[in-house]
Design a protein around this motif. Sequence first.
Motif, PDB file in Angstrom:
ATOM      1  N   TYR A  16     -12.525  15.323  11.755  1.00 11.53           N
ATOM      2  CA  TYR A  16     -11.466  15.648  10.952  1.00 11.53           C
ATOM      3  C   TYR A  16     -11.454  16.960  10.350  1.00 11.53           C
ATOM      4  O   TYR A  16     -12.473  17.864  10.413  1.00 11.53           O
ATOM      5  CB  TYR A  16     -11.301  14.602   9.572  1.00 11.53           C
ATOM      6  N   TRP A  17     -10.556  17.572   9.992  1.00 13.98           N
ATOM      7  CA  TRP A  17     -10.290  18.898   9.502  1.00 13.98           C
ATOM      8  C   TRP A  17     -11.160  19.119   8.134  1.00 13.98           C
ATOM      9  O   TRP A  17     -11.584  20.479   8.153  1.00 13.98           O
ATOM     10  CB  TRP A  17      -8.859  19.244   9.096  1.00 13.98           C
ATOM     11  N   ASP A  30      -9.327  18.252  13.795  1.00  9.65           N
ATOM     12  CA  ASP A  30      -9.521  19.858  14.154  1.00  9.65           C
ATOM     13  C   ASP A  30     -10.291  19.981  15.281  1.00  9.65           C
ATOM     14  O   ASP A  30     -11.614  20.094  15.543  1.00  9.65           O
ATOM     15  CB  ASP A  30     -10.474  20.226  12.834  1.00  9.65           C
ATOM     16  N   SER A  31      -9.689  20.022  16.364  1.00 10.17           N
ATOM     17  CA  SER A  31     -10.222  20.267  17.881  1.00 10.17           C
ATOM     18  C   SER A  31     -11.058  21.636  17.855  1.00 10.17           C
ATOM     19  O   SER A  31     -11.937  21.662  18.612  1.00 10.17           O
ATOM     20  CB  SER A  31      -9.100  20.360  18.714  1.00 10.17           C
ATOM     21  N   SER A  97      -1.098  27.129   9.358  1.00  9.42           N
ATOM     22  CA  SER A  97      -1.516  26.235  10.927  1.00  9.42           C
ATOM     23  C   SER A  97      -2.386  25.327  10.552  1.00  9.42           C
ATOM     24  O   SER A  97      -3.438  25.139  10.845  1.00  9.42           O
ATOM     25  CB  SER A  97      -2.193  27.291  11.595  1.00  9.42           C
ATOM     26  N   PRO A  98      -1.883  24.068   9.976  1.00  3.80           N
ATOM     27  CA  PRO A  98      -2.834  22.897   9.499  1.00  3.80           C
ATOM     28  C   PRO A  98      -2.815  22.180  10.864  1.00  3.80           C
ATOM     29  O   PRO A  98      -3.852  21.120  10.753  1.00  3.80           O
ATOM     30  CB  PRO A  98      -2.070  21.990   8.491  1.00  3.80           C
ATOM     31  N   ASP A  99      -2.217  22.246  11.802  1.00  2.00           N
ATOM     32  CA  ASP A  99      -2.131  21.379  13.076  1.00  2.00           C
ATOM     33  C   ASP A  99      -1.463  22.149  14.140  1.00  2.00           C
ATOM     34  O   ASP A  99      -0.404  21.883  14.482  1.00  2.00           O
ATOM     35  CB  ASP A  99      -1.449  20.093  12.712  1.00  2.00           C
ATOM     36  N   ASP A 100      -2.348  23.279  14.760  1.00  2.00           N
ATOM     37  CA  ASP A 100      -1.745  24.176  15.584  1.00  2.00           C
ATOM     38  C   ASP A 100      -2.510  24.522  16.855  1.00  2.00           C
ATOM     39  O   ASP A 100      -3.739  23.835  16.873  1.00  2.00           O
ATOM     40  CB  ASP A 100      -1.506  25.475  14.698  1.00  2.00           C
ATOM     41  N   PHE A 101      -2.146  25.393  17.604  1.00  2.00           N
ATOM     42  CA  PHE A 101      -3.068  26.256  18.486  1.00  2.00           C
ATOM     43  C   PHE A 101      -3.694  27.229  17.760  1.00  2.00           C
ATOM     44  O   PHE A 101      -3.171  27.958  17.157  1.00  2.00           O
ATOM     45  CB  PHE A 101      -2.066  26.771  19.751  1.00  2.00           C
ATOM     46  N   VAL A 102      -5.140  27.202  17.983  1.00  2.00           N
ATOM     47  CA  VAL A 102      -5.669  28.499  17.342  1.00  2.00           C
ATOM     48  C   VAL A 102      -6.673  28.965  18.548  1.00  2.00           C
ATOM     49  O   VAL A 102      -7.321  28.337  19.052  1.00  2.00           O
ATOM     50  CB  VAL A 102      -6.521  28.141  16.036  1.00  2.00           C
ATOM     51  N   ILE A 103      -6.537  30.597  18.586  1.00  2.00           N
ATOM     52  CA  ILE A 103      -7.243  31.135  19.715  1.00  2.00           C
ATOM     53  C   ILE A 103      -8.737  30.776  19.645  1.00  2.00           C
ATOM     54  O   ILE A 103      -9.481  30.825  20.459  1.00  2.00           O
ATOM     55  CB  ILE A 103      -6.831  32.725  19.542  1.00  2.00           C
ATOM     56  N   TRP A 104      -9.368  30.685  18.331  1.00  2.00           N
ATOM     57  CA  TRP A 104     -10.690  30.502  18.248  1.00  2.00           C
ATOM     58  C   TRP A 104     -11.205  29.016  18.953  1.00  2.00           C
ATOM     59  O   TRP A 104     -12.227  29.003  19.632  1.00  2.00           O
ATOM     60  CB  TRP A 104     -11.260  30.794  16.799  1.00  2.00           C
TER      61      TRP A 104
END
Length: 128
Positions: A16-17, A30-31, A97-104
């Motif tokens: 989870y986040w 949180d992937s 960006s609570p549920d998004d694509f993130v580069i890291w």
Amino acid sequence: MASYFIFRLPEEQVTYWDFDVPVEAGTRRDSSATAIACCGMLELISHLPQEDPDREKFERAVHSCMASLTENYWTRDDPDAEGLLRHGSYHVRGGLSPDDFVIWGDYFYMEALMRLVRGVPGYWYERK
């Protein structure tokens, strides 16, 4: 810390986040945090002796987390995706960006795959 992370993984094996968030239907995952933790555990494993009793636990966790990321979060069949992994988090409480694509998340997902599939150590190591 790796054991703490593993112990708190939900059944789906993607965290989870936040560890302290109340878990209910719709609680965000949180992937990106999971991909980062996989790389951290792979680094930890590379420094453990073969006979270390925690080694197998960490290896199992990495494989199950990476399998879940690949099966449930990877954007393989989505040509409009803006990243490799869905459902990453940046600043949930701040609404950024609570549920998004993130580069890291994408970076650490790829690094974990390179370590697992190709045996490539972290990118910061000198190549011989």
